[in-house]
Scaffold this active site. Structure first.
Site, PDB file in Angstrom:
ATOM      1  N   GLY A  15     100.056 -41.439  49.158  1.00  0.00           N
ATOM      2  CA  GLY A  15      99.322 -40.375  50.054  1.00  0.00           C
ATOM      3  C   GLY A  15      99.583 -39.363  49.221  1.00  0.00           C
ATOM      4  O   GLY A  15     100.731 -38.800  48.532  1.00  0.00           O
TER       5      GLY A  15
ATOM      6  N   CYS B  76     101.185 -46.701  58.572  1.00  0.00           N
ATOM      7  CA  CYS B  76      99.758 -46.171  58.102  1.00  0.00           C
ATOM      8  C   CYS B  76      98.687 -46.664  59.189  1.00  0.00           C
ATOM      9  O   CYS B  76      97.636 -47.003  58.867  1.00  0.00           O
ATOM     10  CB  CYS B  76      99.660 -47.126  56.622  1.00  0.00           C
TER      11      CYS B  76
END
Length: 210
Positions: free
Chosen positions: A142, A171
């Protein structure tokens, strides 16, 4: 390029403040780029695409809203975080290539332990084929880029408590054929220190310097 390894758990707000400050210093004052390897105490983070329904146990651990891309992730002991503060103006202003390089960095580090980490179209992170149609995620990615300076980065599961991932839909992927694993869960007696050595070596191979 500076490498920093923290041996104590770093509170998430402290890490974000440090990343913000360092990214600004790289951008505005020519400070050295930084790779910061650390662990967090148990917590959940919500990326810019997080859906509230994916937080299944909101009172289990602290939850932090964060500016990185992606959805909900877990961080905790036994998971190595690599926060990456690089100047893409110097390295090439291509965010897609930068993300690909982060993935390749993780893949090559895992290969040091004979683990085949793989990308999957439509599923962020690095995955391990467990056979019989099952795939487990071993690393998350990320990132955020502000004025061509990167921050946030990667997380690799060495030996975290995998049950802690049960408090979120990691996620945003809730299909039962997709789970979460770690190096130790795969039967490998790898330590955080072992992984750091592999990360330093593979970073140089992928990004060209260490």
């Amino acid at each position: 390029m500076e490498w920093r390894q923290s041996t104590d758990f770093v509170p998430y707000p402290d890490a974000v403040a440090e990343m913000e400050a360092r990214a600004a210093a790289i951008r505005d004052a020519g400070a050295p780029e930084l790779i910061w390897l650390l662990e967090h105490p148990p917590l959940y983070t919500a990326g810019t695409s997080a859906k509230q329904g994916d937080l299944l146990a909101p009172s289990q651990f602290p939850v932090y809203q964060t500016g990185r891309g992606g959805q909900y992730t877990y961080h905790g002991p036994g998971q190595r975080i690599g926060y990456v503060m690089l100047d893409l103006k110097k390295r090439g202003p291509d965010v897609r290539k930068f993300v690909w390089n982060l993935e390749e960095w993780v893949i090559q580090a895992l290969a040091s332990f004979n683990v085949k980490g793989e990308r999957r179209e439509g599923r962020v992170g690095i995955w391990v084929d467990r056979g019989a149609g099952r795939e487990d995620k071993i690393a998350a990615i990320g990132v955020r880029v502000r004025k061509w300076v990167t921050f946030h980065g990667i997380s690799i599961n060495v030996e975290p408590d995998l049950s802690h991932f049960g408090g979120i839909v990691p996620c945003g992927i809730g299909d039962p054929q997709f789970g979460v694993t770690s190096l130790v869960d795969l039967g490998l007696p790898v330590t955080i220190e072992d992984l750091d050595v592999a990360l330093m070596r593979s970073f140089a191979q992928v990004f060209g310097e260490s």
